[in-house]
Design a protein around this motif. Structure first.
Motif, PDB file in Angstrom:
ATOM      1  N   CYS A 128       0.851  -1.181   0.000  1.00 15.08           N
ATOM      2  CA  CYS A 128       0.000   0.000   0.000  1.00 15.08           C
ATOM      3  C   CYS A 128       0.887   1.231   0.000  1.00 15.08           C
ATOM      4  CB  CYS A 128      -0.854  -0.057   1.263  1.00 15.08           C
ATOM      5  SG  CYS A 128      -1.786   1.404   1.587  1.00 15.08           S
ATOM      6  N   TYR A 149       0.291   4.183   0.979  1.00 18.83           N
ATOM      7  CA  TYR A 149       0.061   5.128   2.071  1.00 18.83           C
ATOM      8  C   TYR A 149       1.263   5.133   3.019  1.00 18.83           C
ATOM      9  CZ  TYR A 149      -2.369   7.347   5.979  1.00 18.83           C
ATOM     10  OH  TYR A 149      -2.746   8.178   6.997  1.00 18.83           O
ATOM     11  N   LYS A 207      -3.803   0.733  13.373  1.00 21.69           N
ATOM     12  CA  LYS A 207      -3.453   1.393  12.101  1.00 21.69           C
ATOM     13  C   LYS A 207      -3.062   0.399  11.004  1.00 21.69           C
ATOM     14  CE  LYS A 207      -1.647   5.689  14.120  1.00 21.69           C
ATOM     15  NZ  LYS A 207      -0.385   6.410  14.402  1.00 21.69           N
ATOM     16  N   HIS A 260      -4.186   0.436   7.345  1.00 20.23           N
ATOM     17  CA  HIS A 260      -3.781   1.561   6.495  1.00 20.23           C
ATOM     18  C   HIS A 260      -2.515   1.236   5.719  1.00 20.23           C
ATOM     19  CE1 HIS A 260      -6.692   4.548   7.934  1.00 20.23           C
ATOM     20  NE2 HIS A 260      -6.535   4.011   9.142  1.00 20.23           N
ATOM     21  N   CYS A 266      -6.217  -3.440   1.343  1.00 18.28           N
ATOM     22  CA  CYS A 266      -7.397  -4.277   1.632  1.00 18.28           C
ATOM     23  C   CYS A 266      -8.593  -3.372   1.897  1.00 18.28           C
ATOM     24  CB  CYS A 266      -7.132  -5.154   2.871  1.00 18.28           C
ATOM     25  SG  CYS A 266      -6.908  -4.235   4.402  1.00 18.28           S
ATOM     26  N   ASN A 267      -9.764  -3.976   2.039  1.00 25.41           N
ATOM     27  CA  ASN A 267     -10.916  -3.238   2.550  1.00 25.41           C
ATOM     28  C   ASN A 267     -10.738  -3.155   4.058  1.00 25.41           C
ATOM     29  OD1 ASN A 267     -13.053  -3.213   0.183  1.00 25.41           O
ATOM     30  ND2 ASN A 267     -12.147  -5.267   0.206  1.00 25.41           N
ATOM     31  N   PHE A 268     -11.123  -2.025   4.627  1.00 22.96           N
ATOM     32  CA  PHE A 268     -10.990  -1.986   6.093  1.00 22.96           C
ATOM     33  C   PHE A 268     -11.976  -1.042   6.755  1.00 22.96           C
ATOM     34  CE2 PHE A 268      -7.821   1.289   4.793  1.00 22.96           C
ATOM     35  CZ  PHE A 268      -8.203   2.356   5.599  1.00 22.96           C
ATOM     36  N   PHE A 297     -22.126  -1.248   7.508  1.00 21.60           N
ATOM     37  CA  PHE A 297     -20.925  -1.115   6.661  1.00 21.60           C
ATOM     38  C   PHE A 297     -20.851  -2.270   5.659  1.00 21.60           C
ATOM     39  CE2 PHE A 297     -16.470  -2.847   6.593  1.00 21.60           C
ATOM     40  CZ  PHE A 297     -15.913  -1.937   5.710  1.00 21.60           C
ATOM     41  N   PRO A 356     -17.826  -3.358   1.284  1.00 31.67           N
ATOM     42  CA  PRO A 356     -16.532  -4.038   1.139  1.00 31.67           C
ATOM     43  C   PRO A 356     -16.658  -5.393   0.454  1.00 31.67           C
ATOM     44  CG  PRO A 356     -17.313  -4.201   3.399  1.00 31.67           C
ATOM     45  CD  PRO A 356     -18.245  -3.266   2.687  1.00 31.67           C
ATOM     46  N   LEU A 394     -11.961  -0.770  -3.445  1.00 30.86           N
ATOM     47  CA  LEU A 394     -11.592  -0.988  -2.044  1.00 30.86           C
ATOM     48  C   LEU A 394     -12.342   0.021  -1.184  1.00 30.86           C
ATOM     49  CD1 LEU A 394      -7.714  -1.526  -2.044  1.00 30.86           C
ATOM     50  CD2 LEU A 394      -9.505  -3.231  -1.660  1.00 30.86           C
ATOM     51  N   VAL A 395     -13.007  -0.503  -0.163  1.00 31.68           N
ATOM     52  CA  VAL A 395     -13.758   0.378   0.732  1.00 31.68           C
ATOM     53  C   VAL A 395     -12.948   0.549   2.011  1.00 31.68           C
ATOM     54  CG1 VAL A 395     -15.934   0.750   1.920  1.00 31.68           C
ATOM     55  CG2 VAL A 395     -15.893  -0.488  -0.253  1.00 31.68           C
ATOM     56  N   MET A 396     -12.493   1.769   2.212  1.00 27.51           N
ATOM     57  CA  MET A 396     -11.611   2.035   3.352  1.00 27.51           C
ATOM     58  C   MET A 396     -12.266   3.086   4.241  1.00 27.51           C
ATOM     59  SD  MET A 396      -7.917   1.806   1.469  1.00 27.51           S
ATOM     60  CE  MET A 396      -8.173   3.044   0.222  1.00 27.51           C
ATOM     61  N   VAL A 397     -12.489   2.690   5.484  1.00 27.01           N
ATOM     62  CA  VAL A 397     -13.285   3.506   6.398  1.00 27.01           C
ATOM     63  C   VAL A 397     -12.503   3.704   7.683  1.00 27.01           C
ATOM     64  CG1 VAL A 397     -15.348   3.431   7.842  1.00 27.01           C
ATOM     65  CG2 VAL A 397     -15.493   2.785   5.440  1.00 27.01           C
ATOM     66  N   HIS A 454      -8.064   6.859   4.167  1.00 30.50           N
ATOM     67  CA  HIS A 454      -6.886   6.775   5.020  1.00 30.50           C
ATOM     68  C   HIS A 454      -6.835   7.976   5.968  1.00 30.50           C
ATOM     69  CE1 HIS A 454      -4.893   3.233   3.560  1.00 30.50           C
ATOM     70  NE2 HIS A 454      -4.914   3.646   2.298  1.00 30.50           N
TER      71      HIS A 454
END
Lengths: 284, 570
Positions: free
Chosen positions: A9, A11, A53, A56, A60-62, B255, B408, B414-417, B427
């Motif tokens: 990733c 980030y 964290k 991040h 992946c989905n998170f 979600f 997701p 990509l679903v980022m929450v 992020h």
């Protein structure tokens, strides 16, 4: 073919240089690649802290939620879609302190998910307070006389409550951890991996050197993972040797196995059926 | 003058008072009458004193009457406490073998008769038989209801109950009871339901698929209602380890793609506050029902209040948009649940439904048909809706403030929450542009959310004096307005369901026209009155407030408004 690099990733990573989370992250990527999962198919739920964290820094989905509440958040996501491969990333304060009640409830409920507890025996993100797993006498700025309470025993707690997959790992042994993550994901139910982790900034006691002298792999020594008493003995063993590996594994009905409504297909996958609902209302 | 009779059944917890009330309510409902059954009980399982007050009428009733026409005292304490409430032509039945203390008290050995019919447990059936006979109903009416209730039970249960009912009927033979009336033979006017049941039905009709809760009076009935559908609808109801878990589970389920709710009371809602904020910053649609009871802390666990309005408006740290809706009746409760889910989905915000013990535990008639929508718009996007799913950003800055919501593991996106402040892709971010950009994005939704808010319902809105309230107090206010008008006062009523975002323009228009308005609320500081002042600058003249944990009686509202008006005129 899935490659560990697929989980890279862009980030910016925000952990301290030398943090024990780095090898955990590498092992995690390896474990996921070994599972032939792609980032789009992985869901990580996390709590708050340096471990929270983690998603991040992993493609992946998170859902990065609240301190201590990753497990109920993950349980809800699982109830909605019981086919999701769910990993839950938590710290020791997160899972055993703030979220202790949820940890016990998750074991009882047994949703299919892999719990990765980054257990560095100290609060890193809030700068060095003791955690539930800090040794008695552990000196911090806020406890100059040392911690007064005795530490919680994660593996013993999980085993005593009937968890069906209980493992202890060490962040310095990536291959072993990657293998355990794979086994945990294959297991249907809650799998607990307490990962002994180094905090280079705030834990000067439980260091890489400290662990290196003590850890050994029980699975290389023919430990019977079906023997609860043996697992319990490993969890409680004191002294200079620390057991790692899969302590105990036993099949249990998962949450989805216990809920008749989840047998058919995941809730999120069902189409809306107004006639069926109308019939319910007409009977009221 | 039509039918308007109140029956009060009192005794110890565990004596089956509610069963008597249920039987009577069902008989009345079956004949096309309207009923309102109010439960008043203590926080205990056995003993103490509790009662059920059933108002029977040939027109819709939405508030209890203070006059009791028929008092059924299954305990001496009931007689001591409530005999003074008897109307002039009222009568009390006292479960005793000794003569009662006055002409208006008839002693009937209810429990003894039940024993003779097969068991003391049937005292409630004896009492129901006696009540219906006094009220002039034919015996066959109760028989029909008893048959429906007991036909599935083992042999003898129905027969014994019929025998018990008959002995109740015989015991009151020859007693002249003035409030008796001619029973209609009409079709039921709607469905006989409690507030908790209608909220559960509303949730199912809105395609709620996951509910988590921790038991807390008076909200548990909603979850009990929902659980009843678990085997026939795509729905999972889970008892959580605490309210914090409940709200986080609901956020997780939403979600992952299903409509989800929880229900609690003020104390549990307090525990959910951080989760509410998580739903706020992650823009996850959820529905929380807060069924109020008097507090703070444990307060009065089994009683009613409207004192959490300010709390739910501001609960959780910092600020984020939310909906707050307070249904005023059963019909409104059903519709409000549907709207709460739809609005939460559309704007990706938490929606709070405020009810209370009186609303949840009272049984009334839902008059409007319960219908489900033909389709449900989830406002969820998939890869097919995107030019480039790999570039999907959950918190993309948009003009409306609403970002496309994907779920997701449903495709390439990509679903980022994150509950941390975040950049557009989800992020963590601590930069000033991201912080301001995301706060502004969330708050840009408010303008459209405000437009969704409905005007308060009104009766005679052009009157000189307006009585204003919200939620479950509407029924009592409405009837008090009728009373005041019958006495010649130019009075009207204003009842808010939609409270937040506050329907400012409508409130200004309606309340700005009258000479003065009164707030009628079940709290100590006129919370909605304060909100109206804050949002419109309009100041209420006086407030009729009640915070003893018991629901409003229309006459007490009317009396207090009348006294205030007379003080001006005098």
């Amino acid at each position: 073919m899935v490659d560990v690099r697929d989980f890279h990733c862009d980030y910016e990573n925000k952990w301290c240089p030398g943090c024990g989370n780095f090898p955990i992250l590498e092992a995690l990527k390896q474990g996921l690649a070994d599972q032939r999962l792609v980032p789009e198919d992985v869901l990580m739920i996390s709590g708050i802290g340096q471990a929270g964290k983690t998603p991040h820094f992993l493609k992946c989905n998170f859902f990065h939620g609240l301190h201590g509440r990753a497990l109920p958040l993950a349980t809800g996501a699982y109830a909605a879609n019981s086919e999701l491969p769910i990993l839950v990333s938590m710290g020791d304060g997160d899972c055993y302190g703030e979220g202790g009640n949820h940890f016990m409830a998750a074991i009882r409920r047994n949703p299919d998910m892999t719990l990765l507890i980054h257990d560095n025996r100290v609060y890193g993100l809030t700068k060095g307070q003791p955690s539930p797993t800090s040794e008695r006498g552990f000196v911090t700025k806020i406890q100059p006389m040392g911690v007064r309470s005795d530490p919680l025993n994660p593996a013993a707690l999980a085993l005593s409550q009937g968890a069906g997959f209980v493992a202890r790992a060490y962040c310095g042994h990536k291959e072993q951890l990657a293998g355990l993550i794979g086994q945990a994901m294959d297991y249907r139910g809650v799998s607990v991996i307490d990962i002994m982790q180094v905090c280079v900034s705030y834990n000067t006691v439980n260091t890489y050197d400290w662990y290196k002298k003590r850890v050994y792999d029980i699975n290389e020594q023919g430990h019977d993972t079906g023997d609860l008493s043996a697992a319990m003995a490993l969890a409680f063993a004191g002294g200079d040797r620390i057991a790692t590996g899969l302590f105990y594994k036993k099949d249990r009905a998962s949450f989805a196995d216990r809920v008749p409504g989840l047998a058919e297909s995941p809730l999120a996958a069902r189409s809306y059926d107004p006639a069926r609902v109308q019939a319910l209302l007409d009977q009221a | 003058m039509g039918i308007d009779v109140t029956v009060k059944i009192g005794g110890e917890a565990g004596q089956g008072i509610q069963t008597v009330g249920d039987l009577l309510a069902r008989v009345c409902h079956g004949c096309g009458l309207y009923v309102l059954a109010v439960n008043d009980f203590e926080s205990r399982i056995r003993g103490g004193h509790s009662f059920l007050q059933l108002r029977i009428s040939d027109r819709p009733v939405a508030a209890p009457d203070h006059r009791v026409h028929l008092l059924v005292a299954l305990s001496p304490r009931t007689l001591d406490m409530h005999l003074s409430e008897l109307a002039d032509d009222g009568l009390a039945i006292f479960d005793s073998q000794e003569t009662g203390p006055g002409d208006n008290v008839v002693s009937i050995a209810v429990t003894d008769m039940a024993r003779k019919a097969g068991g003391a447990i049937m005292a409630n059936t004896v009492a129901a038989g006696a009540c219906l006979a006094l009220l002039g109903a034919s015996g066959s009416l109760l028989e029909i209801v008893l048959k429906k209730q007991f036909q599935a039970k083992k042999a003898g249960v129905l027969e014994n109950n019929l025998k018990a009912a008959q002995s109740g009927v015989e015991a009151v033979e020859g007693i002249d009871f003035a409030p008796a009336f001619a029973w209609p033979e009409k079709k039921p006017a709607g469905k006989l339901l409690s507030g908790a049941q209608i909220l559960a039905l509303g949730a199912v009709a809105a395609d709620c698929r996951f509910a988590a809760f921790y038991p807390m009076s008076p909200a548990t009935g909603i979850m009990a209602g929902l659980t009843g559908f678990e085997d026939r609808a795509p729905l999972v109801v889970e008892q959580a380890e605490d309210e914090i878990a409940a709200v986080n589970m609901v956020i997780g389920a939403s979600f992952a793609g299903v409509r989800a709710m929880t229900a609690t009371s003020g104390g549990g809602f307090a525990l959910m506050a951080e989760g509410l904020g998580l739903a706020g910053i992650t823009e996850t649609p959820i529905v929380i029902v807060n069924s109020q009871r008097p507090g703070p802390a444990t307060g009065l666990p089994t009683r009613t209040a409207q004192a959490d309005l300010r709390f739910v408006l501001h609960a959780a740290q910092d600020e984020f948009p939310r909906f707050v809706l307070a249904p005023t009746s059963l019909d409104d409760g059903f519709e409000t649940m549907g709207r709460a889910f739809a609005l939460a989905d559309k704007y990706q915000v938490p929606a709070i439904v405020l009810t209370d013990q009186y609303f949840n535990d009272s049984v009334n008639i839902a008059q409007k048909p319960l219908t489900v929508p033909e389709s449900i718009d989830r406002h969820i996007v998939t890869d097919a809706d995107m030019d480039d799913p790999k570039a999907y950003r959950r918190y993309e800055i948009t003009d409306s403030g609403i970002s496309p919501r994907a779920v997701p593991c449903a495709g390439q996106a990509l679903v980022m929450v994150s509950g941390n402040e975040h950049q557009q892709d989800g992020h963590i971010s601590e930069t000033i542009p991201d912080r301001i950009g995301q706060v502004d994005k969330r708050f840009r939704k408010l303008a459209a959310m405000e437009k969704e808010m409905r005007s308060p319902r009104t009766d005679f809105p052009d009157s000189r004096v307006l009585l204003t309230g919200w939620g479950s107090a509407a029924g009592a206010i409405r009837e008090s307005v009728e009373m005041l008008r019958a006495e010649g006062m130019d009075a009207g009523g204003v009842y808010f369901t939609d409270i937040w975002p506050f329907p400012q323009q409508a409130a200004e228009e309606i309340l700005g026209r009258c000479e003065r308005f009164y707030m009628v609320e079940q709290n100590v500081s006129a919370q909605l009155g304060g909100l109206i002042r804050e949002k419109t600058g309009l100041k209420f003249y006086q407030a009729v407030l009640k915070y003893d944990g018991r629901p409003f009686f229309p006459f007490e509202i009317a009396r207090r408004v009348k006294a205030a008006e007379e003080a001006i005129d005098g």
